[in-house]
Write a protein that holds these residues in place. Structure first.
Motif, short mmCIF file in Angstrom:
data_model
loop_
_atom_site.label_atom_id
_atom_site.label_comp_id
_atom_site.label_asym_id
_atom_site.label_seq_id
_atom_site.Cartn_x
_atom_site.Cartn_y
_atom_site.Cartn_z
N TYR A 46 -5.89 -1.01 0.89
CA TYR A 46 -6.31 -0.27 -0.30
C TYR A 46 -6.09 1.22 -0.08
O TYR A 46 -5.86 1.67 1.04
N GLU A 47 -6.15 1.98 -1.16
CA GLU A 47 -6.19 3.42 -1.05
C GLU A 47 -7.15 3.98 -2.09
O GLU A 47 -7.44 3.33 -3.10
N HIS A 65 -7.72 8.81 0.55
CA HIS A 65 -7.89 7.99 1.76
C HIS A 65 -6.99 6.77 1.66
O HIS A 65 -6.82 6.19 0.58
N SER A 66 -6.40 6.37 2.78
CA SER A 66 -5.60 5.15 2.86
C SER A 66 -6.27 4.21 3.85
O SER A 66 -6.45 4.55 5.02
N ARG A 82 -7.77 7.16 -4.62
CA ARG A 82 -7.10 8.26 -5.29
C ARG A 82 -8.11 9.05 -6.14
O ARG A 82 -9.11 8.49 -6.60
N ARG A 134 -5.46 -1.36 -5.19
CA ARG A 134 -4.70 -2.33 -4.41
C ARG A 134 -3.40 -2.59 -5.14
O ARG A 134 -3.40 -2.89 -6.34
N LEU A 142 -4.10 11.64 -3.20
CA LEU A 142 -4.46 10.55 -2.30
C LEU A 142 -5.57 11.04 -1.38
O LEU A 142 -5.38 11.96 -0.58
N ILE A 172 0.86 -1.18 0.00
CA ILE A 172 0.00 0.00 0.00
C ILE A 172 0.90 1.23 0.00
O ILE A 172 1.86 1.31 0.76
N GLY A 173 0.60 2.15 -0.91
CA GLY A 173 1.30 3.42 -0.93
C GLY A 173 2.74 3.36 -1.40
O GLY A 173 3.50 4.30 -1.18
#
Length: 232
Positions: free
Chosen positions: A59-60, A54-55, A62, A160, A52, A35-36
């Protein structure tokens, strides 16, 4: 210099042919969710910009700005790896100057494959493979035979990341893992609503993004994307 650049373009796009081939050494982190992680290739070549939002757990979210892509026609196949191999020759010829402007185009990342269920036999899917057009070419992207220019309005994407070489086995597992990690969240509801309303993401099950050359055996970054619209 020009020869080296052409070799890099060829080697990068050849990554689409690897598909986790046994001839290539696996990444030491193959199959490990991330992640990230910033794709190393984006230090060398242009990638689309995003915010970005939300993390989450695995998952995140974008928000991508307006982007332009050149895309193949949908390719029916049971294998993403095989369909992407078919698309490879069209996209490489395009950036080497086989377009209406006879224009050579800088390599970018990622190359994406949109996966859509199909009504064909043998559980076929349909794969649309796209190349991100560099910003300097986006105001007037070169048309080409059998390729389409797609302009994406700003959109949200659930992402992901996973490492190693992309294979037909891994993409299904990673897509299912992304879906599972989103369950019960407001993002899952937004994705479902976007599909039901015929908005962004309604024309495909998910998208696979690939960033690396086949000669990069460590630090590989791939992504599963679920694009969607969000009413704010």
């Amino acid at each position: 210099m020009a020869t080296g650049l052409s070799f890099f373009k060829l080697s990068f796009l050849l990554s689409l042919l690897s598909g986790g081939s046994d001839l290539l050494a696996p990444d030491a982190e193959s199959g490990v969710a991330q992640i990230g992680k910033f794709p190393p290739s984006c230090n060398r070549i242009e990638c689309p910009s995003y915010e970005l939002v939300h993390s989450g757990n695995g998952y995140e979210i974008r928000r991508y700005n307006t982007t332009v892509w050149v895309s193949t026609e949908p390719i029916p196949d049971i294998s993403l790896v095989d369909a992407t191999r078919t698309a490879f020759f069209q996209l490489f010829a395009y950036i080497q100057g086989k377009n209406e402007y006879h224009q050579k185009i800088e390599m970018t990342a990622p190359v994406i494959s949109q996966v859509s269920p199909s009504d064909g036999p043998f559980c076929e899917s349909s794969f649309t493979v796209s190349f991100y057009v560099p910003k300097q070419n986006q105001p007037d992207p070169a048309p080409a035979e059998n390729l389409r220019i797609q302009k994406w309005n700003p959109r949200y994407v659930a992402v992901r990341q996973f490492s190693g070489f992309v294979s037909d086995d891994s993409i299904g597992e990673e897509a299912a893992a992304l879906d599972s990690s989103l369950k019960g969240t407001a993002w899952a509801n937004a994705i479902e609503k976007s599909k039901e309303d015929g908005g962004v993401g309604s024309d495909s099950a998910y998208t696979v993004a690939q960033y690396n050359s086949p000669f990069e055996f460590t630090g590989r970054v791939n992504e599963i994307w679920l694009p969607f619209e969000l009413d704010v």
